[in-house]
Enzyme design. Structure first.
Site, PDB file in Angstrom:
ATOM      1  N   ASN A 136       1.001  -1.111  -0.066  1.00 40.11           N
ATOM      2  CA  ASN A 136      -0.202   0.044   0.018  1.00 40.11           C
ATOM      3  C   ASN A 136       0.777   1.164  -0.195  1.00 40.11           C
ATOM      4  OD1 ASN A 136       1.154  -0.343   2.521  1.00 40.11           O
ATOM      5  ND2 ASN A 136      -0.893  -0.309   3.796  1.00 40.11           N
ATOM      6  N   HIS A 138       3.388   1.682   2.200  1.00 42.21           N
ATOM      7  CA  HIS A 138       3.853   2.278   3.402  1.00 42.21           C
ATOM      8  C   HIS A 138       5.326   2.167   3.473  1.00 42.21           C
ATOM      9  CE1 HIS A 138       3.329  -1.807   5.692  1.00 42.21           C
ATOM     10  NE2 HIS A 138       4.521  -2.058   5.092  1.00 42.21           N
TER      11      HIS A 138
HETATM   12  C1  F6R Z   1       8.944  -3.890   8.419  1.00 43.48           C
HETATM   13  C2  F6R Z   1       8.581  -2.588   7.664  1.00 43.48           C
HETATM   14  C3  F6R Z   1       7.629  -2.670   6.552  1.00 43.48           C
HETATM   15  C4  F6R Z   1       8.277  -3.796   5.175  1.00 43.48           C
HETATM   16  C5  F6R Z   1       7.340  -3.561   4.166  1.00 43.48           C
HETATM   17  C6  F6R Z   1       7.841  -4.351   3.208  1.00 43.48           C
HETATM   18  O1  F6R Z   1       9.784  -3.540   9.478  1.00 43.48           O
HETATM   19  O2  F6R Z   1       8.924  -1.679   8.214  1.00 43.48           O
HETATM   20  O3  F6R Z   1       7.105  -1.561   6.060  1.00 43.48           O
HETATM   21  O4  F6R Z   1       9.544  -2.887   5.095  1.00 43.48           O
HETATM   22  O5  F6R Z   1       6.121  -4.339   4.458  1.00 43.48           O
HETATM   23  O6  F6R Z   1       8.153  -5.845   3.604  1.00 43.48           O
HETATM   24  P1  F6R Z   1       8.510  -6.957   2.818  1.00 43.48           P
HETATM   25  O7  F6R Z   1       9.944  -6.640   2.734  1.00 43.48           O
HETATM   26  O8  F6R Z   1       8.483  -8.403   3.655  1.00 43.48           O
HETATM   27  O9  F6R Z   1       7.892  -7.112   1.511  1.00 43.48           O
END
Ligand code: F6R
Length: 244
Positions: A136, A138
């Site tokens: 999304n 974030h």
């Molecule tokens: C986790 C965090 C999240 C992830 C994001 C992507 O500490 O800050 O914002 O970086 O959701 O997650 P992955 O790398 O598992 O796709």
């Protein structure tokens, strides 16, 4: 903001690990903040390998954990705490007093935020922050609609984060809130790197770099960072205008 594209997740991870190592060689007491998750896992592993091979003592830095799920204890393998401890801090033997992680189990989450902001302030700010991106848009748990002016805060998780977040857990968990560094911390960091790999991240990477900066897609904040880098593999770059 600059975009750097790598062939695959392995070469991307190697480049990010090398960047972290270079930061620590240059400034052994640097303040480093990392996200947890699938994207940075290989970076952490390669950083540990590199540091061992290099025989550089990189145990003096201050580590800041980017975020945590509220209500998930550190011994749960899906917690950010568990990830940081097992993938990075234990292998590198980083003393506890140099490590600052949010306690998602705290009864006073506001105090957790105050403590984190104070530590970052006392240390003179973050030298390098490495973040991932959610489906999304974030960063950390800075969910769509968040203010770019926030420092550490507690936030209601977006539906996408709640659904996608189950991937870190072996059994279904109730995820409702997150505690996270704010985008102001990212903007204030001396250097910020956003990493992403795979075609499933291609759409969010396109939006990160091609949408106008807006808080409904928090990752667009990267465009405002003078020393901001979007480091991605070819899969994640596949929808970018310039790669067509
Ligand atoms: C986790 C965090 C999240 C992830 C994001 C992507 O500490 O800050 O914002 O970086 O959701 O997650 P992955 O790398 O598992 O796709």
């Amino acid at each position: 903001m600059e975009i750097k594209t790598f062939k695959d997740h392995e070469s991307l991870s190697a480049a990010v690990a090398a960047e972290i190592l270079a930061t620590l060689k240059n400034k052994p007491g640097a303040v480093i903040c990392l996200a947890s998750g699938e994207t940075p896992r290989r970076t952490c592993q390669l950083l540990v390998e590199l540091a061992r091979r290099d025989k550089t003592d990189i145990s003096q830095f201050t580590f800041i954990g980017l975020d945590e799920w509220v209500g998930i204890p550190p011994e749960n393998a899906g917690s950010c705490h568990y990830f940081f401890q097992h993938e990075l801090l234990d292998p590198l033997k980083i003393p506890n007093q140099q490590v600052h992680l949010f306690d998602g189990m705290s009864e006073d989450l506001r105090e957790e935020c105050t403590k984190m902001d104070a530590v970052i302030g006392e240390k003179g700010g973050i030298d390098l922050i490495v973040v991932g991106i959610g489906m999304n848009g974030h960063i950390g748990f800075n969910e769509p609609g968040v203010s770019f002016d926030n420092y550490s805060h507690v936030i209601d998780l977006d539906e996408t984060t709640i659904t996608v977040g189950q991937k870190y857990f072996t059994t279904p968990v109730s995820l409702q809130k997150g505690i996270t560094l704010g985008l102001k911390h990212l903007l204030n960091a001396k250097k910020a790197i956003l990493i992403a790999n795979g075609t499933k991240k291609a759409g969010v990477i396109r939006d990160t770099v091609e949408q106008k900066v807006n808080n409904n897609f928090p990752a667009t904040v990267m465009q405002q960072h003078a020393s901001g880098f979007v480091m991605i593999d070819e899969g994640a770059a596949s929808l970018l205008n310039q790669s067509k």
